[in-house]
Design an enzyme around this catalytic site. Structure first.
Site, PDB file in Angstrom:
ATOM      1  N   ASP A 267       0.851  -1.209   0.000  1.00 15.98           N
ATOM      2  CA  ASP A 267       0.000   0.000   0.000  1.00 15.98           C
ATOM      3  C   ASP A 267       0.887   1.259   0.000  1.00 15.98           C
ATOM      4  OD1 ASP A 267      -3.057  -0.932   1.437  1.00 15.98           O
ATOM      5  OD2 ASP A 267      -1.345  -2.281   1.496  1.00 15.98           O
TER       6      ASP A 267
ATOM      7  N   GLU B 271      -5.036   7.559   0.455  1.00 12.89           N
ATOM      8  CA  GLU B 271      -5.467   6.886   1.688  1.00 12.89           C
ATOM      9  C   GLU B 271      -4.372   6.852   2.753  1.00 12.89           C
ATOM     10  OE1 GLU B 271      -6.662   2.753   1.384  1.00 12.89           O
ATOM     11  OE2 GLU B 271      -6.981   2.661   3.544  1.00 12.89           O
TER      12      GLU B 271
ATOM     13  N   ASP C 285      -6.208   5.362  -4.123  1.00 21.86           N
ATOM     14  CA  ASP C 285      -6.300   4.247  -3.185  1.00 21.86           C
ATOM     15  C   ASP C 285      -5.290   3.229  -3.701  1.00 21.86           C
ATOM     16  OD1 ASP C 285      -6.863   2.173  -1.491  1.00 21.86           O
ATOM     17  OD2 ASP C 285      -9.041   2.426  -1.591  1.00 21.86           O
TER      18      ASP C 285
ATOM     19  N   ILE D  60      -3.893   0.424  -2.673  1.00 17.79           N
ATOM     20  CA  ILE D  60      -4.455  -0.934  -2.711  1.00 17.79           C
ATOM     21  C   ILE D  60      -5.838  -0.828  -2.082  1.00 17.79           C
ATOM     22  CG2 ILE D  60      -4.353  -3.309  -1.851  1.00 17.79           C
ATOM     23  CD1 ILE D  60      -1.383  -3.259  -1.971  1.00 17.79           C
ATOM     24  N   ASP D  61      -6.844  -0.964  -2.898  1.00 13.95           N
ATOM     25  CA  ASP D  61      -8.205  -0.995  -2.370  1.00 13.95           C
ATOM     26  C   ASP D  61      -8.556  -2.468  -2.181  1.00 13.95           C
ATOM     27  OD1 ASP D  61     -10.770  -0.176  -1.612  1.00 13.95           O
ATOM     28  OD2 ASP D  61     -11.524  -0.457  -3.660  1.00 13.95           O
TER      29      ASP D  61
ATOM     30  N   THR E 131      -7.409  -4.163   0.791  1.00 14.69           N
ATOM     31  CA  THR E 131      -6.161  -4.735   1.337  1.00 14.69           C
ATOM     32  C   THR E 131      -6.416  -6.130   1.916  1.00 14.69           C
ATOM     33  OG1 THR E 131      -5.406  -2.508   1.821  1.00 14.69           O
ATOM     34  CG2 THR E 131      -4.221  -4.272   2.918  1.00 14.69           C
TER      35      THR E 131
ATOM     36  N   ARG F  60     -23.892  -1.570  -1.262  1.00 11.23           N
ATOM     37  CA  ARG F  60     -23.035  -1.365  -0.096  1.00 11.23           C
ATOM     38  C   ARG F  60     -23.880  -0.737   1.013  1.00 11.23           C
ATOM     39  NH1 ARG F  60     -17.447  -1.396  -0.115  1.00 11.23           N
ATOM     40  NH2 ARG F  60     -16.480  -0.474   1.716  1.00 11.23           N
TER      41      ARG F  60
ATOM     42  N   ASP G 198     -12.539   5.296  -2.173  1.00  8.64           N
ATOM     43  CA  ASP G 198     -13.158   3.981  -2.368  1.00  8.64           C
ATOM     44  C   ASP G 198     -14.235   4.004  -3.457  1.00  8.64           C
ATOM     45  OD1 ASP G 198     -11.693   2.442  -0.565  1.00  8.64           O
ATOM     46  OD2 ASP G 198     -12.981   2.955   1.129  1.00  8.64           O
TER      47      ASP G 198
HETATM   48  N1  LIG Z   1     -16.869  -0.103   8.547  1.00  9.49           N
HETATM   49  C1  LIG Z   1     -16.675   0.057   7.251  1.00  9.49           C
HETATM   50  N2  LIG Z   1     -17.734   0.233   6.419  1.00  9.49           N
HETATM   51  C2  LIG Z   1     -17.557   0.388   5.104  1.00  9.49           C
HETATM   52  N3  LIG Z   1     -16.341   0.400   4.507  1.00  9.49           N
HETATM   53  C3  LIG Z   1     -15.257   0.248   5.270  1.00  9.49           C
HETATM   54  C4  LIG Z   1     -15.361   0.056   6.683  1.00  9.49           C
HETATM   55  N4  LIG Z   1     -14.109  -0.075   7.178  1.00  9.49           N
HETATM   56  C5  LIG Z   1     -13.264   0.028   6.139  1.00  9.49           C
HETATM   57  N5  LIG Z   1     -13.940   0.229   4.978  1.00  9.49           N
HETATM   58  C6  LIG Z   1     -13.429   0.432   3.632  1.00  9.49           C
HETATM   59  O1  LIG Z   1     -13.726  -0.690   2.837  1.00  9.49           O
HETATM   60  C7  LIG Z   1     -12.746  -0.739   1.824  1.00  9.49           C
HETATM   61  C8  LIG Z   1     -12.743  -2.062   1.137  1.00  9.49           C
HETATM   62  O2  LIG Z   1     -13.987  -2.235   0.533  1.00  9.49           O
HETATM   63  P1  LIG Z   1     -14.530  -3.655   0.117  1.00  9.49           P
HETATM   64  O3  LIG Z   1     -15.144  -4.274   1.319  1.00  9.49           O
HETATM   65  O4  LIG Z   1     -15.519  -3.295  -0.951  1.00  9.49           O
HETATM   66  O5  LIG Z   1     -13.361  -4.427  -0.396  1.00  9.49           O
HETATM   67  C9  LIG Z   1     -11.487  -0.432   2.552  1.00  9.49           C
HETATM   68  O6  LIG Z   1     -10.556   0.037   1.631  1.00  9.49           O
HETATM   69  P2  LIG Z   1      -9.004  -0.380   1.785  1.00  9.49           P
HETATM   70  O7  LIG Z   1      -8.909  -1.848   1.640  1.00  9.49           O
HETATM   71  O8  LIG Z   1      -8.399   0.400   0.675  1.00  9.49           O
HETATM   72  O9  LIG Z   1      -8.580   0.110   3.141  1.00  9.49           O
HETATM   73  C10 LIG Z   1     -11.928   0.628   3.563  1.00  9.49           C
HETATM   74  O10 LIG Z   1     -11.686   1.956   3.126  1.00  9.49           O
HETATM   75 MG   LIG Z   2     -10.094   1.339  -0.259  1.00  7.77          MG
HETATM   76 MG   LIG Z   3      -6.498   1.069   0.335  1.00  8.34          MG
HETATM   77 MG   LIG Z   4      -6.966   0.704   3.954  1.00  6.62          MG
END
Ligand SMILES: Nc1ncnc2c1ncn2[C@@H]1O[C@H](COP(=O)(O)O)[C@@H](OP(=O)(O)O)[C@H]1O
Ligand SMILES: [Mg+2]
Ligand SMILES: [Mg+2]
Ligand SMILES: [Mg+2]
Length: 356
Positions: free
Chosen positions: A48, A71, A143, A145-146, A148, A276, A289
């Site tokens: 990341d 991020e 972002d 790594i979205d 992670t 979502r 995101d």
């Molecule tokens: N309580 C929460 N509700 C919704 N999204 C959240 C969360 N906590 C973290 N995230 C976000 O969810 C993203 C991942 O989304 P998904 O579930 O669609 O893969 C994370 O991005 P990162 O992985 O870049 O930190 C983070 O920003």
């Molecule tokens: Mg993300």
């Molecule tokens: Mg990320």
């Molecule tokens: Mg993150």
């Protein structure tokens, strides 16, 4: 005259492609102590940090005046003097900055390849992502790594970059190194790049730019309609999605997938909607995101709003503020979904009250 944002689009593709190369190679060599846990308990890896340093360096080279909402920040890395974590990030970023990717490389546009940077310079590049966001002017959104958690599981993740002007996304690029080009052939060719420019449509291509295909979402079809949703139950309420699904008499199971790869799959017609619904109270969605993914879906003929039908507002700062969840779907299905969400939420409220 070239189309608006042509240079920005090419730079964004080059940066995302280079970062995808970095993250894929990190994954193969990742060891346990290369992951930190952030204040909000979420994981962050050397991948990341290095991908953000890389993308930020490339943006800085081409557009030094443009602010960046990224991020990650380097506070924890700076605090650890002599840290092997930081050394590893510096090594990875410099490798990626100076690597000769040849075909489709950003050197083709006369802006590189980059030179290696000092650790201090790279920490500053990461921290160039500390911009607070806002309603006016240009800004990039990274972002690195979205998803992670998906990355750590060896599943889906995405390298995401967007250019916003006056809080409107104009360019969006999403790189998905682990995503099959065709979801029905999971063992087939992997690695997809999704590219959208406002008013100019959306495309999917391979990570190296091969087989560019314009994207257009199929119309609403109740017999095949299904949802895309997060793998992580903490990120979205699977049970609320189930209730909405039942109300709409959807028979196909949801596709669970991490990251903005969901927006890519929606845009190319793998599913009917990306749902979502908030898993708890008080979480504010982050603009990185959703910025590139929302443009991708809009440019493929879809619509993206919060779960009440309100447009996403990217001008409020680093988060979407008051938005309540996110719904992305084809236009002909949107109002049905919004109605079903309202019904499902009022039923949930009723259940809570009757239990109290
Ligand atoms: N309580 C929460 N509700 C919704 N999204 C959240 C969360 N906590 C973290 N995230 C976000 O969810 C993203 C991942 O989304 P998904 O579930 O669609 O893969 C994370 O991005 P990162 O992985 O870049 O930190 C983070 O920003
Ligand atoms: Mg993300
Ligand atoms: Mg990320
Ligand atoms: Mg993150």
């Amino acid at each position: 005259m070239s189309l608006p944002f042509t240079t920005e689009k090419q730079l964004a593709i080059a940066a995302v492609r280079r970062a995808c190369h970095l993250t894929s190679s990190v994954f193969n060599k990742l060891v346990k102590n290369e992951t930190l846990t952030k204040g909000d308990k979420s994981p962050v890896t050397v991948g990341d940090y290095a991908a953000q340093a890389l993308i930020s360096s490339m943006l800085n080279h081409a557009y030094p005046q443009d602010p960046i909402v990224g991020e990650e920040d380097a506070t924890e890395l700076r605090a650890e003097s002599g840290s092997t974590l930081r050394e590893r990030i510096v090594e990875l970023t410099n490798e990626a900055l100076t690597l000769d990717l040849q075909q489709g490389d950003y050197a083709e546009w006369g802006i590189g390849p980059g030179k290696a940077k000092t650790p201090e310079q790279l920490m500053d590049e990461i921290d160039r992502g500390n911009y607070g966001g806002g309603r006016t002017g240009r800004m990039w959104c990274i972002d690195p790594i979205d998803g992670t958690k998906g990355f750590l599981r060896g599943e889906q993740y995405a390298v995401c970059l967007a250019l916003l002007v006056d809080a409107q996304v104009q360019v969006g690029v999403i790189g998905c190194p682990n995503l099959p080009a065709d979801l029905s052939q999971p063992e087939g060719q992997k690695g997809c790049l999704f590219v959208a420019v406002r008013g100019q449509g959306a495309q999917q291509m391979s990570l190296m730019g091969a087989n560019p295909t314009p994207l257009s979402m199929p119309p609403y079809d109740p017999s095949t309609f299904n949802f895309l949703e997060s793998v992580e139950a903490a990120h979205t309420s699977h049970s609320t999605n189930d209730k909405i699904s039942t109300l709409l008499e959807i028979t196909r199971k949801p596709i669970r997938m991490d990251s903005q790869a969901k927006y890519g799959c929606l845009a190319r017609g793998d599913a009917g909607a990306y749902m979502r619904m908030p898993a708890g109270v008080g979480y504010q969605e982050k603009i990185w995101d959703h910025a590139p993914g929302s443009l991708l879906v809009e440019e493929s003929g879809g619509i993206v709003t919060d779960s009440r039908g309100t447009p996403l507002d990217f001008g409020l700062g680093r988060t979407l503020g008051v938005n309540h969840g996110v719904i992305a779907t084809v236009k002909s299905a949107h109002s049905r979904l919004i109605d079903a969400v309202a019904k499902a939420l009022s039923n949930e409220e009723g259940d809570t009250k009757s239990k109290a």
